[in-house]
Design an enzyme around this catalytic site. Structure first.
Site, PDB file in Angstrom:
ATOM      1  CE  LYS A  13      -2.109  -1.135   3.838  1.00  0.00           C
ATOM      2  NZ  LYS A  13      -1.404  -2.397   4.116  1.00  0.00           N
ATOM      3  NE  ARG A  87      -4.949  -1.338   9.709  1.00  0.00           N
ATOM      4  CZ  ARG A  87      -3.860  -0.768   9.180  1.00  0.00           C
ATOM      5  NH1 ARG A  87      -3.912   0.459   8.757  1.00  0.00           N
ATOM      6  NH2 ARG A  87      -2.760  -1.459   9.064  1.00  0.00           N
ATOM      7  NE  ARG A 126       7.641  -2.421   6.249  1.00  0.00           N
ATOM      8  CZ  ARG A 126       6.324  -2.358   6.352  1.00  0.00           C
ATOM      9  NH1 ARG A 126       5.616  -1.771   5.410  1.00  0.00           N
ATOM     10  NH2 ARG A 126       5.713  -2.894   7.376  1.00  0.00           N
ATOM     11  NE  ARG A 152       6.021  -0.353  10.038  1.00  0.00           N
ATOM     12  CZ  ARG A 152       4.939  -0.335   9.270  1.00  0.00           C
ATOM     13  NH1 ARG A 152       4.961   0.291   8.100  1.00  0.00           N
ATOM     14  NH2 ARG A 152       3.827  -0.933   9.649  1.00  0.00           N
ATOM     15  NE  ARG A 163       1.887  -4.731  10.982  1.00  0.00           N
ATOM     16  CZ  ARG A 163       2.954  -4.598  10.194  1.00  0.00           C
ATOM     17  NH1 ARG A 163       4.099  -5.157  10.523  1.00  0.00           N
ATOM     18  NH2 ARG A 163       2.861  -3.924   9.086  1.00  0.00           N
TER      19      ARG A 163
HETATM   20  P1  AP5 Z   1       4.820  -1.610   1.841  1.00  0.00           P
HETATM   21  O1  AP5 Z   1       4.514  -0.777   0.648  1.00  0.00           O
HETATM   22  O2  AP5 Z   1       5.557  -0.960   2.986  1.00  0.00           O
HETATM   23  O3  AP5 Z   1       3.498  -2.363   2.356  1.00  0.00           O
HETATM   24  P2  AP5 Z   1       2.232  -1.826   3.118  1.00  0.00           P
HETATM   25  O4  AP5 Z   1       1.042  -2.502   2.536  1.00  0.00           O
HETATM   26  O5  AP5 Z   1       2.217  -0.329   3.151  1.00  0.00           O
HETATM   27  O6  AP5 Z   1       2.537  -2.437   4.556  1.00  0.00           O
HETATM   28  P3  AP5 Z   1       2.401  -1.825   5.986  1.00  0.00           P
HETATM   29  O7  AP5 Z   1       3.080  -2.808   6.885  1.00  0.00           O
HETATM   30  O8  AP5 Z   1       2.891  -0.414   6.062  1.00  0.00           O
HETATM   31  O9  AP5 Z   1       0.879  -1.865   6.209  1.00  0.00           O
HETATM   32  P4  AP5 Z   1       0.139  -1.904   7.524  1.00  0.00           P
HETATM   33  O10 AP5 Z   1      -1.250  -1.784   7.057  1.00  0.00           O
HETATM   34  O11 AP5 Z   1       0.416  -3.057   8.406  1.00  0.00           O
HETATM   35  O12 AP5 Z   1       0.804  -0.723   8.366  1.00  0.00           O
HETATM   36  P5  AP5 Z   1       0.340   0.756   8.690  1.00  0.00           P
HETATM   37  O13 AP5 Z   1       1.550   1.584   8.631  1.00  0.00           O
HETATM   38  O14 AP5 Z   1      -0.842   1.153   7.907  1.00  0.00           O
HETATM   39  O15 AP5 Z   1       5.654  -2.889   1.328  1.00  0.00           O
HETATM   40  C1  AP5 Z   1       6.125  -3.868   2.258  1.00  0.00           C
HETATM   41  C2  AP5 Z   1       7.502  -4.407   1.777  1.00  0.00           C
HETATM   42  O16 AP5 Z   1       7.325  -5.086   0.533  1.00  0.00           O
HETATM   43  C3  AP5 Z   1       8.547  -3.311   1.532  1.00  0.00           C
HETATM   44  O17 AP5 Z   1       9.795  -3.802   1.913  1.00  0.00           O
HETATM   45  C4  AP5 Z   1       8.486  -3.071   0.008  1.00  0.00           C
HETATM   46  O18 AP5 Z   1       9.722  -2.636  -0.511  1.00  0.00           O
HETATM   47  C5  AP5 Z   1       8.121  -4.467  -0.496  1.00  0.00           C
HETATM   48  N1  AP5 Z   1       7.288  -4.441  -1.697  1.00  0.00           N
HETATM   49  C6  AP5 Z   1       6.215  -3.626  -1.926  1.00  0.00           C
HETATM   50  N2  AP5 Z   1       5.679  -3.906  -3.133  1.00  0.00           N
HETATM   51  C7  AP5 Z   1       6.430  -4.923  -3.649  1.00  0.00           C
HETATM   52  C8  AP5 Z   1       6.367  -5.670  -4.865  1.00  0.00           C
HETATM   53  N3  AP5 Z   1       5.428  -5.422  -5.801  1.00  0.00           N
HETATM   54  N4  AP5 Z   1       7.289  -6.645  -5.057  1.00  0.00           N
HETATM   55  C9  AP5 Z   1       8.250  -6.901  -4.120  1.00  0.00           C
HETATM   56  N5  AP5 Z   1       8.355  -6.226  -2.949  1.00  0.00           N
HETATM   57  C10 AP5 Z   1       7.446  -5.257  -2.725  1.00  0.00           C
HETATM   58  O19 AP5 Z   1      -0.144   0.592  10.195  1.00  0.00           O
HETATM   59  C11 AP5 Z   1       0.743   0.314  11.254  1.00  0.00           C
HETATM   60  C12 AP5 Z   1      -0.034   0.195  12.556  1.00  0.00           C
HETATM   61  O20 AP5 Z   1      -0.681   1.450  12.867  1.00  0.00           O
HETATM   62  C13 AP5 Z   1      -1.173  -0.811  12.582  1.00  0.00           C
HETATM   63  O21 AP5 Z   1      -0.716  -2.115  12.864  1.00  0.00           O
HETATM   64  C14 AP5 Z   1      -2.047  -0.234  13.715  1.00  0.00           C
HETATM   65  O22 AP5 Z   1      -1.501  -0.508  14.986  1.00  0.00           O
HETATM   66  C15 AP5 Z   1      -1.953   1.238  13.471  1.00  0.00           C
HETATM   67  N6  AP5 Z   1      -3.003   1.733  12.543  1.00  0.00           N
HETATM   68  C16 AP5 Z   1      -2.794   2.319  11.320  1.00  0.00           C
HETATM   69  N7  AP5 Z   1      -3.954   2.611  10.733  1.00  0.00           N
HETATM   70  C17 AP5 Z   1      -4.937   2.197  11.582  1.00  0.00           C
HETATM   71  C18 AP5 Z   1      -6.347   2.211  11.509  1.00  0.00           C
HETATM   72  N8  AP5 Z   1      -7.003   2.697  10.449  1.00  0.00           N
HETATM   73  N9  AP5 Z   1      -7.056   1.685  12.558  1.00  0.00           N
HETATM   74  C19 AP5 Z   1      -6.423   1.205  13.647  1.00  0.00           C
HETATM   75  N10 AP5 Z   1      -5.081   1.153  13.760  1.00  0.00           N
HETATM   76  C20 AP5 Z   1      -4.333   1.655  12.748  1.00  0.00           C
END
Ligand code: AP5
Length: 212
Positions: A13, A87, A126, A152, A163
């Site tokens: 994402k 979410r 990552r 992270r 997660r």
């Molecule tokens: P990346 O692009 O970083 O993936 P992502 O989907 O953004 O993963 P996140 O871990 O950031 O998502 P998340 O939803 O768990 O975390 P968030 O920050 O929102 O890619 C991942 C890896 O793969 C990277 O190394 C990249 O280089 C690689 N990659 C990407 N595309 C690729 C491809 N095509 N091929 C190969 N490699 C690839 O949330 C964190 C925390 O915040 C949550 O756990 C929660 O505690 C809190 N939080 C956030 N939002 C909410 C909400 N709405 N409600 C409640 N709690 C929340």
């Protein structure tokens, strides 16, 4: 244009959000990035910090108020991309209400599909550059020399499993919510990042999906 990116942790994402926002010239609004920023600034409440680091979800009201404030800022006037929000169904309902207040609505919800073993592999390797926010992968997209890398806390294997479980429990209800509204588009998230971007663009450029 108002786009929503949904998908499990590691689906790409953040990676796709950056490419799409540059393409459409709209801001990326990532609740995860906003919470990590508050963590760095020392303004995130301890109870929320513990939830985040262990891989749980914050209470709906905490993230809804973040989004309410952020989307009212002037740079969001002509659209934005939400990454990691909503979410849960209550978050999705709150989003509809706050958009309706401004006479706006979501154009498309894009769900990135990636199988679980690949998600685990992506997250564990990552690394993010602290200064630029650029996302790297130690194998698929190695960081350049000199990058100031951050691993992270929630990318530890036990937090990753939590997660992924939280996402599966949450999507059980969220995806049908958007499916019923005919806003949900499933996109294969496996392949090179640029290939995935092309798939997303082919969806958002289709008439009726908000990208025309
Ligand atoms: P990346 O692009 O970083 O993936 P992502 O989907 O953004 O993963 P996140 O871990 O950031 O998502 P998340 O939803 O768990 O975390 P968030 O920050 O929102 O890619 C991942 C890896 O793969 C990277 O190394 C990249 O280089 C690689 N990659 C990407 N595309 C690729 C491809 N095509 N091929 C190969 N490699 C690839 O949330 C964190 C925390 O915040 C949550 O756990 C929660 O505690 C809190 N939080 C956030 N939002 C909410 C909400 N709405 N409600 C409640 N709690 C929340």
């Amino acid at each position: 244009m108002i786009l929503v990116l949904v998908g499990p942790p590691g689906a790409g994402k953040g990676t796709q959000a950056k490419l799409l926002c540059a393409r459409f010239n709209i801001p990326q609004i990532s609740t995860g990035d906003m919470l990590r920023e508050a963590k760095r600034a020392g303004t995130l409440e301890k109870r929320y910090l513990d939830i985040m680091d262990s891989g749980g979800l914050l209470p709906d009201e905490a993230v809804i108020s973040l989004i309410d404030r952020r989307t009212a800022e002037p740079d969001c006037a002509s659209g934005f991309l939400l990454d990691g929000f909503p979410r849960t169904v209550p978050q999705a309902e709150a989003l509809d209400q706050l958009l309706a207040r401004g006479g706006k609505r979501i154009d498309a919800v894009l769900q990135l599909d990636v199988p679980r073993p690949l998600l685990e592999e992506r997250l564990i390797h990552r690394r993010t550059d602290k200064r630029s926010g650029q996302i790297y992968h130690l194998v698929y997209n190695p960081p350049p020399p000199g990058a100031e890398l951050e691993h992270r806390a929630d990318d530890r294997p036990e937090a990753v499993a939590r997660r992924l479980d939280a996402y599966e429990a949450m999507t059980a209800a969220l995806l049908p919510f958007y499916e019923e509204k005919k806003l949900l588009h499933r996109v294969d998230g496996v392949g090179k990042p640029e290939e995935v971007t092309q798939r997303v663009l082919s969806v958002v450029s289709r008439p009726g999906s908000g990208g025309e």
